[in-house]
Design a protein around this motif. Sequence first.
Motif, mmCIF file in Angstrom:
data_model
loop_
_atom_site.group_PDB
_atom_site.id
_atom_site.type_symbol
_atom_site.label_atom_id
_atom_site.label_comp_id
_atom_site.label_asym_id
_atom_site.label_seq_id
_atom_site.Cartn_x
_atom_site.Cartn_y
_atom_site.Cartn_z
ATOM 1 N N TYR A 111 42.478 34.076 54.163
ATOM 2 C CA TYR A 111 41.410 34.898 53.602
ATOM 3 C C TYR A 111 41.209 34.602 52.113
ATOM 4 C CZ TYR A 111 38.868 39.207 52.454
ATOM 5 O OH TYR A 111 37.960 40.111 52.017
ATOM 6 N N GLY A 119 33.863 32.640 47.527
ATOM 7 C CA GLY A 119 33.412 33.971 47.132
ATOM 8 C C GLY A 119 32.995 34.796 48.337
ATOM 9 N N ASP B 44 23.026 36.843 45.322
ATOM 10 C CA ASP B 44 24.291 36.191 44.983
ATOM 11 C C ASP B 44 25.504 37.118 45.155
ATOM 12 O OD1 ASP B 44 25.470 33.755 44.275
ATOM 13 O OD2 ASP B 44 25.864 34.473 42.243
ATOM 14 N N TRP B 45 25.387 38.052 46.096
ATOM 15 C CA TRP B 45 26.510 38.962 46.359
ATOM 16 C C TRP B 45 27.745 38.178 46.798
ATOM 17 C CZ3 TRP B 45 28.408 38.560 51.274
ATOM 18 C CH2 TRP B 45 27.546 38.001 52.253
ATOM 19 N N ASN B 46 28.897 38.830 46.659
ATOM 20 C CA ASN B 46 30.126 38.184 47.140
ATOM 21 C C ASN B 46 30.896 39.123 48.050
ATOM 22 O OD1 ASN B 46 30.705 39.347 44.230
ATOM 23 N ND2 ASN B 46 32.613 39.464 45.394
ATOM 24 N N GLY B 49 36.007 42.055 49.493
ATOM 25 C CA GLY B 49 37.465 41.992 49.355
ATOM 26 C C GLY B 49 38.210 42.721 50.453
ATOM 27 N N ASP B 57 45.949 41.302 45.109
ATOM 28 C CA ASP B 57 45.848 41.645 43.695
ATOM 29 C C ASP B 57 44.905 42.832 43.571
ATOM 30 O OD1 ASP B 57 45.154 41.885 41.024
ATOM 31 O OD2 ASP B 57 45.277 39.721 40.651
ATOM 32 N N GLU B 58 45.463 43.995 43.289
ATOM 33 C CA GLU B 58 44.661 45.213 43.323
ATOM 34 C C GLU B 58 43.520 45.179 42.309
ATOM 35 O OE1 GLU B 58 46.633 48.885 42.339
ATOM 36 O OE2 GLU B 58 45.275 50.031 43.639
ATOM 37 N N LYS B 59 43.868 44.860 41.077
ATOM 38 C CA LYS B 59 42.846 44.926 40.035
ATOM 39 C C LYS B 59 41.729 43.930 40.305
ATOM 40 C CE LYS B 59 44.240 46.298 35.882
ATOM 41 N NZ LYS B 59 44.929 46.116 34.596
ATOM 42 N N LYS B 60 42.143 42.738 40.729
ATOM 43 C CA LYS B 60 41.126 41.724 40.977
ATOM 44 C C LYS B 60 40.247 42.131 42.179
ATOM 45 C CE LYS B 60 42.233 37.318 40.114
ATOM 46 N NZ LYS B 60 42.735 35.962 40.459
ATOM 47 N N LEU B 63 37.619 44.147 40.825
ATOM 48 C CA LEU B 63 36.669 43.315 40.076
ATOM 49 C C LEU B 63 35.746 42.556 41.037
ATOM 50 C CD1 LEU B 63 38.995 41.943 37.271
ATOM 51 C CD2 LEU B 63 36.983 43.387 36.930
ATOM 52 N N LEU B 64 36.345 42.112 42.139
ATOM 53 C CA LEU B 64 35.559 41.410 43.159
ATOM 54 C C LEU B 64 34.461 42.307 43.715
ATOM 55 C CD1 LEU B 64 37.964 39.567 45.632
ATOM 56 C CD2 LEU B 64 36.018 38.596 44.439
ATOM 57 N N ARG B 67 31.784 43.298 41.217
ATOM 58 C CA ARG B 67 30.781 42.309 40.832
ATOM 59 C C ARG B 67 29.450 42.635 41.515
ATOM 60 N NH1 ARG B 67 28.862 37.607 42.995
ATOM 61 N NH2 ARG B 67 27.995 36.101 41.509
ATOM 62 N N LYS B 97 37.360 54.368 41.420
ATOM 63 C CA LYS B 97 38.462 53.874 40.612
ATOM 64 C C LYS B 97 38.026 53.623 39.155
ATOM 65 C CE LYS B 97 42.800 52.677 41.075
ATOM 66 N NZ LYS B 97 43.850 53.560 41.531
ATOM 67 N N LYS B 107 38.740 46.629 31.738
ATOM 68 C CA LYS B 107 38.663 45.288 32.312
ATOM 69 C C LYS B 107 37.217 44.966 32.727
ATOM 70 C CE LYS B 107 41.136 41.771 33.304
ATOM 71 N NZ LYS B 107 42.020 41.124 32.343
ATOM 72 N N VAL B 111 35.132 41.835 31.456
ATOM 73 C CA VAL B 111 34.658 40.768 32.338
ATOM 74 C C VAL B 111 33.148 40.792 32.524
ATOM 75 C CG1 VAL B 111 34.851 39.765 34.652
ATOM 76 C CG2 VAL B 111 36.862 40.731 33.553
ATOM 77 N N TYR B 112 32.601 42.005 32.716
ATOM 78 C CA TYR B 112 31.172 42.094 33.073
ATOM 79 C C TYR B 112 30.309 42.729 31.997
ATOM 80 C CZ TYR B 112 32.902 41.300 37.814
ATOM 81 O OH TYR B 112 33.504 40.792 38.920
#
Lengths: 172, 297, 664
Positions: A111, A119, B44-46, B49, B57-60, B63-64, B67, B97, B107, B111-112
């Motif tokens: 994953y 992405g 351009d969505w992603n 998670g 990775d919780e924080k990331k 962020l994912l 976005r 959160k 953060k 980042v954004y």
Amino acid sequence: MSEVITLRLLEDSSIHTAIKKCIQCGTCSASCPLSHYMDYTPRKIVNMLRNGMYNEVLKSKTIWLCSTCYLCAVRCPAKINLGEFMISLRRHALSNGYNNAQEYLKLIKTYAEFIEKYGRISEAMLMINYSLKTNPVKAIKMIPFALNLMKNGLLSLRVEKVNDFQVVKTKT
Amino acid sequence: MGMNNSIGYYPGCSCSKNGLAKYYGESTVKILEHLGLKVSEIEDWNCCGSSLYRVIDEKKAYLLAGRNLVLAKKKSVEKIVVPCPACCISLTKTLQKIREDKELEKKFVEVYNTGKEDLSRIVVKHVVDFILNDVGLDKIEENVKNKFEDLKVGVYYGCQITRPYASFDDPEFPSSLERILSTTGVATIESAMKTKCCGGLLMLTNEEEVLKIIEKIMNSYIDRGAQCIVTACPLCHLNLELAKNILMKKYDVRYDIPILYFTQILGLSLGLESRDLGVSREDFEKISRKIVLTARR
Amino acid sequence: MDPRIGVYICHCGLNIAQTVDVKKVGEYVKNLKNVVVVRDYPYMCSDPGQELIKNDIKEYSLTNVIVAACSPTMHEQTFRRACSTAGLNPYLMQMVNIREHCSWVTDDVEKATEKAKLLISAAVNRVVYHEPLEKLQIPIEQSALIIGGGIAGIEAALKIANSGKKVYLVEKSPSIGGRMAQLEKTFPTLDCASCILTPKMVEVASNPNIILLTYSEVKEVSGFPGNYTVKIVKKPRYIDENKCIGCGICATKCPVKVPDEFNLGLDYRKAVYIPFPQAVPRKYTIDREHCLFFTKGVCRVCERFCPSKAVNFEQQPEEIVIKVGVVILATGYDIFDPSVIKSYGYGRYKNVYTGLEVERILSASGPTKGKPVLRDGRVPKTIAIVHCVGSRDERYNSYCSKICCMYAMKLAHLLKERIPDSTIYEFYIDIRAAGKGYEEFYRRVQEEGVIFIRGKVSEIYEKEDGKLLVTFEDTLLGVVQTIEVDMVILATGIVPRSDAKDLVRKFGICSSADGFFMEKHPKLAPVSTVNRGVFIAGACQGPKDIPESVAQAAAAASEAMVLLSQSTLEVEPIIAEVQQEKCSGCRICVSVCPYGATIYDSEKNATRVEKALCQGCGTCVAACPSGARVMKQNGFTDRQILAELEGILIPLKPRIKIEVTSTG
């Protein structure tokens, strides 16, 4: 287990909350669709943490068997979100090298590769990659199902790549 | 409705055009368009998670998921409609959160260049919630062309559509889907399993255990005479399809009933073509005998 | 004569002295203007502490006293009395709170000490402007109002009435008796509830000092402690209470069946009814919502058959205005509605009951005449009793309802007694059996064969045949199980009355976060409220069993009688005053007063303050456009307040630039 690991574990807010608030009533265990397959019931996991059995908890099957259906969470009389709690425990198990849930770890790895590369994920590709990694025989058994998907125009092996996707390289 | 411009659509990987639930995504967009609601896909969505990235990775993970919220915000989107319950949870949880966790908010700004004030007006809605509470039953009833006569539909919500953050319906005994489907004339079948979990991703890692659970779920509908089962979740749909194939081999044709998205039934009722809704010919044949044309009032 | 101030600094054991350097404070205060003596003492409130003050008043001819100690709500009266005995007007004394305001709110000794100095300095500045005041004496109305005719209200009414005072007992339903009347037996002694309750009910009816107002509700309350005026609405029974002989012919003849509230809808009553056979008063009531005459304009059978011609369809609501000196609220509790816990299926599954429903089933006067049968007539052989339903659950009520463990075990005992071959499970989280004979009762029930399983039931599922599947974790085994039972009893918790908020507002009291009425002090004033003339008794204050409710009722009655035993009530003189000759009659003060104490006198075109009503909140004084020239708040005059501010700010002057101009 090292003190640092223990400390990090106990500072995790969803774990901390469960340890603090649980009244050991067992509503979670009795609500869980998978508790019959677990080595310890969810309630027991909380109590084990209270008693310092961190190693046993991170080694347990239980934490990998949660499907995060949150039935326990909405029924908990102490309002503990045990679904989040289990995700946190998995994270601690993973980051501390407890690799007794091989299948799940391989799934996560596959994953993560997709996410980091594109992405986005392709479920079809994810399932194929994962099956090849874990159980090639089963992968072959899946062929008729895959053909059926293809017939219905559902088996896309393409993944769209997200532009401007720096976030995945962020240090956290 | 005067707010069309501010409605964003987040398909998520499953419901996107390369996903296994692409017909869920397509039928969702089709019926919303048919009802006169323009939703624009977040460009351009992603991937949200899901729960998996939080294990890494919780924080990331936040962020994912975040976005997508940031992208929505840039287009002044205030409401994001999401067909996948798991995506809904990821996005909602991230919003929650950011509000609570100062460090995470920092953060986000780093980042954004976007903080909680910027994101606070965004509302994430599951498509069931959106259709029932924003579009409204009146609007649907006005547009219904075909009614199903005596089609017995097992309504299967699965777990995450109403749990744990959603507040639009009861977390264990919801009725939103029944209310939406009531406009189509189908007879809905009640089951005590309707919000029990299908096993989710564990289908991949713990197939044996999960199959037992799904067998119970399907039995609870088929025992009561269901002629098809509708879902509102890509993963429930996939798991039921997978299980159906295995169970059919193991037992008999008893399990050979269409597994549909609720948007497909609704779409047919609104007069959309089965082809456009991604209803397979086989499935359409099984349910189409039950369709009658309703004369417009 | 120059003012002569004595300052007394209390250590409060270590409560103050640990964080406030009392010696340093003393050194500082000694040098303040007009201070002639400063002392500190471990417990200023003790006898020797008070003696210090009394002696100094005489020895140093003090004109003012300052006590720096705890909150004035604790000991202001103590020190006022001390001053008074030494011949100093008590209002020339001022308390400074260096405990709650200084030592208890920080661990920083330096800052706490600094703040204590400033607060005392403020008081030193202020007291010189104090004026001697006299307490007001207001006559007390020699009667009590008790709201709620359950066991607590009954007990309180009897106690006060037997002391010779007049009591109005108001009950909103047609009969007194309350929840206790619905119970079969009482734990742990297993006394029959009606057998011990009905004699008390009869006593209420026959006591000449009790005026019983059933089927009545309080509409409006005005006045003040010692003098309340209460408007009560007596709902029409459509039956003349004076004529009805309680023969019940009307009910026999009435053709309309209505779900019986007293039996919780488990069977039917008639549209003309008494709630239960032992009802007091034994007067029938016509239920307007269901009576055929009121709904369809036909029938009148009851009227035709009534031998005493008591039926009166023309009856109107009657307004009764009474004057009372004290009020006791004994309004009881509501049952938690378990249908909100969807996974238990209450309301959907016919064999899931609440504890109170089972009380009625087991009662000889209940829907099955005491036979333990289910709605379908079957006798349950396996029964699951679920504890903590709606209690100890943060989704609903965090508190423990206290009575459920015991009543759940009592029900288990009674069911086991009546169905000896039954299997009964009690699903508990913790057993709460604290009380005389309670733990012994728990042991007894376990010995009788009731199975105790530690684990909360997660869900109940109804099979086609009506049997129930109950899923739980036996937490002592760590095993999840599902068992099949014939009947589930939910030990539902208790919640505040749905109209509790309304009463809180009407009587000017407070409720705690859980919604129950709040006592003045949880330990030392358990039946008093912030309103001096209003007391609380029974489960309206929080979950309580019968013995506790009765004890509280007696306590509330005794508190009430303390007031009623005095002919007058002392009222604080800290109230507003108007200089009528300077008042322009604009009446702004009338519009802002929350107590109706500012009264406009049209003859003089000026306002006056009704001393008995004024609570000294100061709103009128602040609102008066003419300010201090016309209105004044005794004890809080502009001059006093400004002096106090100066006392704090002037020592800070080197640090803060301030301008103070005194106007008052």
